[in-house]
Structure formats: C-alpha cells, structure tokens
Scaffold this active site. Structure first.
Site, mmCIF file in Angstrom:
data_model
loop_
_atom_site.group_PDB
_atom_site.id
_atom_site.type_symbol
_atom_site.label_atom_id
_atom_site.label_comp_id
_atom_site.label_asym_id
_atom_site.label_seq_id
_atom_site.Cartn_x
_atom_site.Cartn_y
_atom_site.Cartn_z
ATOM 1 N N CYS A 57 0.706 -1.292 -0.008
ATOM 2 C CA CYS A 57 0.162 -0.120 -0.066
ATOM 3 C C CYS A 57 0.735 1.323 -0.102
ATOM 4 C CB CYS A 57 -0.983 -0.075 1.121
ATOM 5 S SG CYS A 57 -1.910 1.464 1.368
ATOM 6 N N CYS A 60 0.280 3.157 3.716
ATOM 7 C CA CYS A 60 0.506 2.288 4.968
ATOM 8 C C CYS A 60 1.674 1.401 4.724
ATOM 9 C CB CYS A 60 -0.493 2.008 5.645
ATOM 10 S SG CYS A 60 -1.290 0.342 5.162
ATOM 11 N N CYS A 112 -7.417 -0.881 0.797
ATOM 12 C CA CYS A 112 -6.456 -1.232 1.776
ATOM 13 C C CYS A 112 -7.343 -1.539 3.091
ATOM 14 C CB CYS A 112 -5.148 -0.049 2.129
ATOM 15 S SG CYS A 112 -4.212 -1.004 3.333
ATOM 16 N N CYS A 135 -8.542 -4.811 -10.208
ATOM 17 C CA CYS A 135 -8.013 -3.720 -11.269
ATOM 18 C C CYS A 135 -7.666 -2.416 -10.277
ATOM 19 C CB CYS A 135 -9.331 -3.257 -12.146
ATOM 20 S SG CYS A 135 -8.996 -2.066 -13.358
HETATM 21 ZN ZN ZN Z 1 -2.799 0.920 3.472
#
Ligand code: ZN
Length: 146
Positions: A57, A60, A112, A135
């Site tokens: 991510c 994070c 996320c 996607c």
């Molecule tokens: Zn994240």
C-alpha cells in the site's frame, strides 16, 4: 471475495494523519487513495512491471498483492487475480471491499485493509483459479522486489 465492510474492526488497523499523507504522497497518489480517484489508464509506473516481488500500500506499506498473481488484463491498470492474506489476521484478506454505486455503475470498491486507502475495483471476469480481476491504480501501490 470477503464480506467485510469498511469500519469493521480488524487487527492492526491504522489511522493515518491527513496532513502527513499530504506531505508524503504525490498529489495524484493523495487524490486517488484518499479521494477515490482513478489514474489515467496506461500511465502507471507499475503497469508493465513483471519482476518478482510484493505490491504494498502506498499509504501504509501493508502487503497487498503478490507478483505471481499479476496478469495482463489489457485494461491499462495493474491487474491481479488474487490478494494476499492479512499478516495480522490470516483468515482475512489484506484488502476490504464495499459496494460502489458512483457514476451510475454498480461496482465493488477495493480498499486497503489496514488504512482504508482506495485502491481500485474488483470484477468477476478475471482468470482462473479465482475468476476475479482486481483492477488497481498503479499509484496506490509500491513494489518491493524479492
Ligand atoms: Zn494501506
């Protein structure tokens, strides 16, 4: 696909500071991940990446996708047919999903699991074994080579 929903408490959930994110991210990264934007297709730096590694991510650092599940969907966005498990809760996927009815379409948004960053959408026209196509906007991901 999981049936988890945004707001569900899960282990290791993080609350990121918006001011810090604005400093850390590029304007496009911020707009896509925090304001549910979409990058222009065929522009993402990770679209053609075929190296072996892990996609994390942008916001994070949570590990989200493995390079072994990346495939060429022809859509102009990085596409994966599966998602990694949450390291802190192996029965959960590293992502969360929720219905998205914006723009007059019924789609499933991918977020996320740790910081709720918008990542992209998941569709059911992907390759086997899952039949899913995640996607994902390239700017929402960072690549960590193995
Ligand atoms: Zn994240």
């Amino acid at each position: 696909m999981t049936d988890s929903q945004a707001g569900t408490q899960r282990p290791g959930k993080v609350q990121l500071d918006e001011a810090d994110l604005r400093n850390r991210l590029t304007p496009e990264e911020f707009q896509v991940t925090r304001e549910h934007g979409t990058e222009q297709p065929w522009t993402g730096p990770l679209l053609e990446n075929k190296e072996s590694g892990t996609y994390t991510c942008t916001c994070c650092g949570a590990e989200l996708f493995d390079s072994s599940t990346k495939f060429d969907s022809g859509t102009g966005w990085p596409s994966f047919y599966d998602v990694l498990k949450d390291k802190d809760a192996a029965d959960l996927a590293a992502i969360e999903t929720k219905p998205d009815t914006s723009r007059g379409k019924i789609r499933t948004e991918v977020l996320c699991g740790k910081c709720d960053a918008h990542l992209g959408h998941v569709f059911t026209d992907g390759p086997q074994p899952t039949g899913l196509r995640y996607c994902i906007n390239s700017v929402c991901l960072k690549f960590q080579p193995n």
